[in-house]
Motif scaffolding. Structure first.
Motif: not given
Length: 857
Positions: A443-455
């Protein structure tokens, strides 16, 4: 004839501008052979400067790579560039035309990529399901046994196709259909051995027999975010002799939150310099950032600039293997959060049936997610993560009613930064005779989730402020949790009053004023008290909680006020959320069950009555459209729905779950078009009138909708459309990315619903190049035999004819260039008529021309 064939061969790749990415799986000698083959057939090469040089994406159409682990992969897919494995070249040459690039994608999510499947003695219905699943996950289907076939699905070895494999000694595996089912259930490619004929383990071994363990050597170095020491290869004398150039030309910044001593930092800097890179102290100059936490301004700056951001474990991998890998490829190669997933701190997790590096990886992942890990399991544990269901811990978990899940639940919760529901069968399914540790770490990091929750803007910068500010931020996060118990649904669903990074629910102006006016010492949480109210002269804390709670209820209040204005007044408990005229509220913290049970679907029913007098399951689920009688009479609507439910008719608003569709005629409404994709029985609304008038359930077959005038006006037969829908329910647009402008007549959301109801993917197009749905979804998939049609593939943009929308057309055509497809800009009629016919229908009148421009904005 030979001359014509040679001429055709020489222009096979005439439109291909390629770059080759070398890796451990694609050596330089193989890359040189591919280059010669491409150049000999008309392609143009764009060289890459060094093994880690940047690829000029504007100049190429194809990237040849055996893996998705190279720097430009995400940018390439966003720009609709075709990224293909080396096999694509030989397959194209063999066929004499360009092969479908999606079938040769290195994208790990297409886990059947490279697989060519053939079915033997499988029933037709199952064969169609297998074929569709293989194509959707990157594989190919062949109706006959050829040298390209890698797997044959059969029930026994007696079929002639299986005998052909034995006689000719073909290198393909004969597996039971259970293997395909289990792969799709889990969403990963499993080992074929337990399913391989003639002696599959799943048929002749007992469920409780020992399952072979899988050693995951590839997990070494990826099981911890903070390696305690350098990899062994770096401690040897090999460092001085071997050539490491993985960081060639890269500027690397080491963040201050790494918590490493001066000696180790000096060693790391030497490794960077010896690998061709340089060390910088400013994030604006850096190409790569090595940090540990996600809550720093350097992290956000680098991530928003699309620079590579990873932790020390990722850096050690690059140096050890001298090979590039994306830091998002492994969950623990990416920086962690100081606070963990919201709501995860209430979980106590134990692990069973995972060993070695896989076990260490899951232990560290549970801690990084914010949970508590326990080596021994007790009754107060909340979750047991296990690779199969046979162990003492598994038996105890069943006895103590502890949630028993596989590792995918933990991995995907961490990747998406949101607790995943346990009702998803993927997380509670354990394939027989399979040890799921073989797919750990994929499983890989969800780039869209990172953008949503941290950026997102406005996050609390814990690592950048003073100690008092960090303490205040922590207290504010605890203060935010006062509105509900730990682990409740509100912790799982992000809303507009709860920013994704765990900041407080109050408006930002109040947050900042609280930080200024409230001394830090009064925010300290007393031991033993999880939610301690600060001691202040005023009751500001209570007011904040009350304001936040009132904010949460604002949508309910708005819905109530709207219902008061409706003719007929407020209907008992109110209308259900999925009603068309209900207020849409993504921040509601109640869990809305998708089950269309009595308590949710019936109007005018008292809740206590539904609990005591539970009705039997409905005989039919009816979707009504164009029914004028209820339009301005909400009270009658509720009463009639209640009477219909007593007769066994459940009136639903969900077109994907209806069994019957009632309409006075063929109409192009959202409900009618969406429901038709699931092939319901289409009947007249007279059925509803007669059922209510006679107070009995009538035979729906006697009320089949007969609208000859509508069929002549729209140019299709409704009965034939329903028949076609039965052949491919909800799959007319399977996997097709369809773009749609924001201001299209009728509204973007309407066409999005229609496209998704038919299996497509709707992409809002605003003229930017960053839309990547098309490149990831691909077009319609064809099997090996059907790929010889030679018909061009199209990317569609649904648009109106206003000047604003016309300005997007050239950008869309430019976006499609180099993808091997052709752009088509169409009116909405193309989609509506195709969905009504349940076949892709084309007329020249559907296409928007340059001169078809209206002055209406």
């Amino acid at each position: 004839m030979d001359g014509e064939e040679a001429a055709a061969q020489s222009v096979l790749f005439s439109q291909v501008h390629f770059a080759i990415v070398q890796s451990q799986s694609l050596a330089s000698t193989d890359a040189e052979a591919l280059t010669r083959l491409l150049l000999d057939n008309g392609a143009k090469e764009h060289t890459v400067a060094g093994p880690n040089g940047r690829i000029a994406l504007t100049e190429i159409t194809h990237i040849i790579s055996a893996t998705s682990d190279f720097v430009e992969y995400d940018d390439a897919t966003d720009a609709l560039k075709s990224v293909v494995r080396p096999e694509w070249v030989s397959a194209s040459v063999a066929k004499g035309r360009l092969a479908n690039p999606r079938s040769y994608s290195p994208d790990p999510r297409l886990f059947f990529s490279g697989l060519v499947l053939c079915c033997a003695d499988i029933p037709e219905g199952d064969k169609d399901a297998i074929m569709g699943g293989v194509l959707a996950t990157g594989g190919l289907y062949s109706s006959s046994v050829t040298k390209m076939v890698t797997h044959i699905v059969a029930l026994s070895m007696d079929h002639e196709k299986c005998q052909t494999v034995l006689k000719k000694g073909l290198k393909c595996k004969v597996v039971l259909p259970h293997w395909f089912d289990d792969c799709l259930r889990i969403g990963k490619r499993l080992d074929e051995n337990p399913y391989t004929l003639p002696n599959p383990d799943i048929t002749h071994l007992k469920p409780g027999d020992p399952i072979q363990e899988t050693r995951r050597i590839d997990m070494q170095g990826a099981s911890s975010t903070q390696p305690s020491e350098l990899p062994k290869v770096l401690d040897s004398n090999e460092v001085a002799t071997r050539r490491v150039d993985v960081l060639n030309g890269k500027k690397v910044m080491l963040a201050n939150d790494l918590s490493i001593g001066s000696h180790l930092r000096g060693t790391i800097e030497e490794l960077i310099n010896s690998s061709g890179g340089t060390v910088t102290s400013t994030v604006s100059r850096a190409d790569m950032l090595i940090c540990h936490y996600r809550e720093s301004s350097d992290y956000r700056t680098a991530s928003r600039a699309r620079k590579e951001v990873g932790n020390l474990a990722w850096f050690y991998y690059l140096i050890t293997y001298n090979s590039w890998i994306s830091p998002m490829k492994r969950l623990l190669y990416y920086p962690v959060s100081r606070n963990g997933i919201p709501g995860f701190d209430t979980f106590r997790i134990s692990v069973s049936n995972y060993n070695g590096e896989a076990r260490v990886y899951l232990e560290n992942l549970a801690i990084a997610a914010g949970g508590a890990f326990t080596k021994t399991m007790k009754e107060d544990n909340t979750h047991l993560i296990t690779a199969h269901q046979y162990s003492e811990k598994c038996e105890a978990a069943k006895e103590w009613n502890i949630n028993m899940v596989n590792h995918l639940w933990l991995e995907e919760s961490y990747a998406k930064w949101q607790i995943q529901t346990l009702s998803n069968p993927r997380y509670t399914y354990f394939p027989p005779r399979t040890n799921l540790s073989e797919i750990v770490g994929q499983t890989q990091i969800d780039r869209h989730a990172v953008e949503k929750y941290f950026l997102t803007p406005g996050t609390v910068e814990e690592s950048e402020g003073s100690g008092a500010q960090r303490l205040n931020a922590k207290a504010l996060r605890l203060h935010d949790q006062d509105s509900g118990p730990p682990g409740s649904t509100q912790d799982l669903v992000p809303d507009r009053t709860r920013p994704s990074d765990g900041t407080p629910t109050a408006p930002r102006s109040r947050q900042m004023s609280g930080l200024v006016r409230t001394p830090a010492t009064t925010r300290i949480v007393i031991d033993g008290k999880e939610n301690n109210t600060p001691s202040t002269a005023s009751s500001r804390g209570a007011k904040d909680r009350a304001a936040a709670k009132l904010h949460d209820q604002a949508a309910d209040i708005a819905l109530y006020e709207k219902e008061k204005k409706r003719i007929g007044g407020v209907i008992f408990g109110g209308r259900r959320k999925t009603s068309e005229d209900a207020v849409s509220n993504g921040s509601r913290k109640r869990s809305n069950s998708k089950d269309e049970g009595v308590a949710q679907e019936e109007h005018g029913r008292d809740k206590k009555r539904t609990k005591t007098n539970k009705l039997p399951p409905p005989a039919m689920r009816l979707l009504l459209t164009g029914y004028k009688i209820w339009e301005k009479n909400g009270k009658r609507e509720a009463e009639d729905k209640s009477r219909l439910r007593d007769l066994g008719i459940l009136v639903t608003q969900d077109p994907t779950h209806c069994t019957h569709l009632a309409s006075p005629s063929i109409v192009r409404t959202k409900k009618f078009v969406c429901a038709l994709a699931r092939a319901p029985m289409v009947i007249s609304t007279e059925f509803v009138d007669d059922c209510l008038a006679k107070d009995e359930l009538r035979e729906p077959e006697d009320y089949i909708l007969d609208d000859l005038a509508g069929e002549q006006r729209m140019g299709f037969k409704l009965s034939e459309a329903v028949k076609r829908a039965k052949d491919h329910p909800g799959q007319l647009l399977r996997g097709m990315p369809i773009y749609c402008t924001e201001s299209v007549k009728g509204g973007f959301d309407v066409y999005k619903s229609i496209i998704e109801a038919n299996g497509g993917k709707c992409v809002l197009y605003k003229g930017r190049a960053g839309s990547n749905a098309a490149s990831r979804a691909g077009g319609e998939d064809d099997d090996v035999d059907a790929m010889d049609t030679g018909e061009p593939e199209y990317l569609y943009l649904i648009s109106g004819n206003t000047p604003t929308e016309k300005a997007l057309w050239p950008k869309f055509r430019q976006l499609v260039q180099g993808t091997g497809k052709l752009p088509r800009i169409v009116y909405t009629d193309w989609l509506l008529n195709s969905a009504l016919r349940q076949e892709l229908h084309w007329e020249e009148s559907y296409e928007l021309k340059v001169d078809a421009v209206s002055n209406d904005e």
